[in-house]
Design an enzyme around this catalytic site. Structure first.
Site, PDB file in Angstrom:
ATOM      1  N   HIS A   1       0.730  -1.548  -0.455  1.00  0.00           N
ATOM      2  CA  HIS A   1       0.202  -0.198   0.595  1.00  0.00           C
ATOM      3  C   HIS A   1       0.605   1.186  -0.140  1.00  0.00           C
ATOM      4  CE1 HIS A   1       1.016   0.117   4.006  1.00  0.00           C
ATOM      5  NE2 HIS A   1       0.259  -0.744   4.260  1.00  0.00           N
TER       6      HIS A   1
ATOM      7  N   TRP B   1       4.007   1.749   2.567  1.00  0.00           N
ATOM      8  CA  TRP B   1       4.920   0.961   1.779  1.00  0.00           C
ATOM      9  C   TRP B   1       6.116   1.257   1.049  1.00  0.00           C
ATOM     10  CZ3 TRP B   1       2.145  -4.842   3.037  1.00  0.00           C
ATOM     11  CH2 TRP B   1       2.442  -4.467   5.232  1.00  0.00           C
TER      12      TRP B   1
ATOM     13  N   ASP C   1      -6.038 -10.510  11.722  1.00  0.00           N
ATOM     14  CA  ASP C   1      -4.666 -10.059  11.355  1.00  0.00           C
ATOM     15  C   ASP C   1      -3.996 -10.963  11.776  1.00  0.00           C
ATOM     16  OD1 ASP C   1      -5.990  -8.355   9.647  1.00  0.00           O
ATOM     17  OD2 ASP C   1      -5.858  -7.454  11.248  1.00  0.00           O
TER      18      ASP C   1
END
Length: 213
Positions: free
Chosen positions: A6, A9, A158
């Site tokens: 994304h 990053w 996650d």
């Protein structure tokens, strides 16, 4: 579609240049429709600017498309939202690899709230997050973005807290899942199950905070 992280990053120009070089050297561009961004992520979709680096150097501080909840433009990252990242990614790849005109799909399953994190480096079971736009091909720029889609199912964990919901220790605990922004790090919150397992508390939170239109 190849995972492209994304904007928080790979959004910096040097990072993007390296990514283009990697894709070019791998020789995979001819096999790709394009890239998937923000997969399992919380980066804000935001509004697409006229140019990908429109907001750098505080050039247009009053423009809605320059809203920057993570403070990325102050660190010279022009991709402070996923729309601008998609534009940057498309342009960089098109210019860097002859004949490659990549299209983008953006994961909006959990990015409906833009400013829920104290630290945007945190990525695990983020407290205060909400479901984002419903899957659709009606995007801000159909020439670049094919669709918004829920690539990671909202409600899938996650990662686990150090102690699992059944009271045992998680063998795959990642310290990032104990961040101050992560569900289960506050007293009274339920513990998080292992990555990929259904997290009922999380999906109810995501639904409560949803911004699907």
């Amino acid at each position: 579609y190849l995972d492209a992280g994304h904007g928080g990053w790979l959004g910096w120009k040097n990072n993007m240049k390296d990514f283009v070089t990697t894709i070019k050297n791998l020789g995979v561009a001819s096999h790709l429709r394009g890239f998937a961004t923000n997969v399992a992520g919380y980066q804000a979709l935001g509004k697409m600017c006229p140019e990908f680096d429109w907001c750098l150097n505080n050039a247009h501080p009053d423009d809605e498309c320059c809203y920057d909840p993570c403070g990325l433009t102050a660190e010279w990252d022009p991709s402070q939202n996923e729309h601008n990242y998609a534009m940057h990614l498309h342009m960089a790849m098109s210019e860097g690899i002859e004949g490659f005109e990549p299209h983008i799909i953006i994961d909006t399953g959990r990015n409906g709230v833009a400013n829920e994190r104290a630290d945007c480096a945190n990525w695990c079971n983020i407290r205060g997050a909400g479901v984002g736009l419903i899957p659709t091909t009606a995007t801000a720029d159909p020439d670049i973005i094919d669709a918004y889609f829920w690539l990671k199912t909202p409600g899938e964990s996650d990662g686990c807290t150090q102690t699992l919901p059944d009271g045992t220790q998680c063998p795959r605990f990642d310290a990032d899942c104990g961040s101050p922004d992560s569900l289960g790090s506050w007293p009274g919150e339920p513990r998080a199950p292992e990555a990929g397992a259904w997290f009922d508390y999380q999906i109810k939170m995501l639904a409560t905070n949803a911004h699907m239109e």
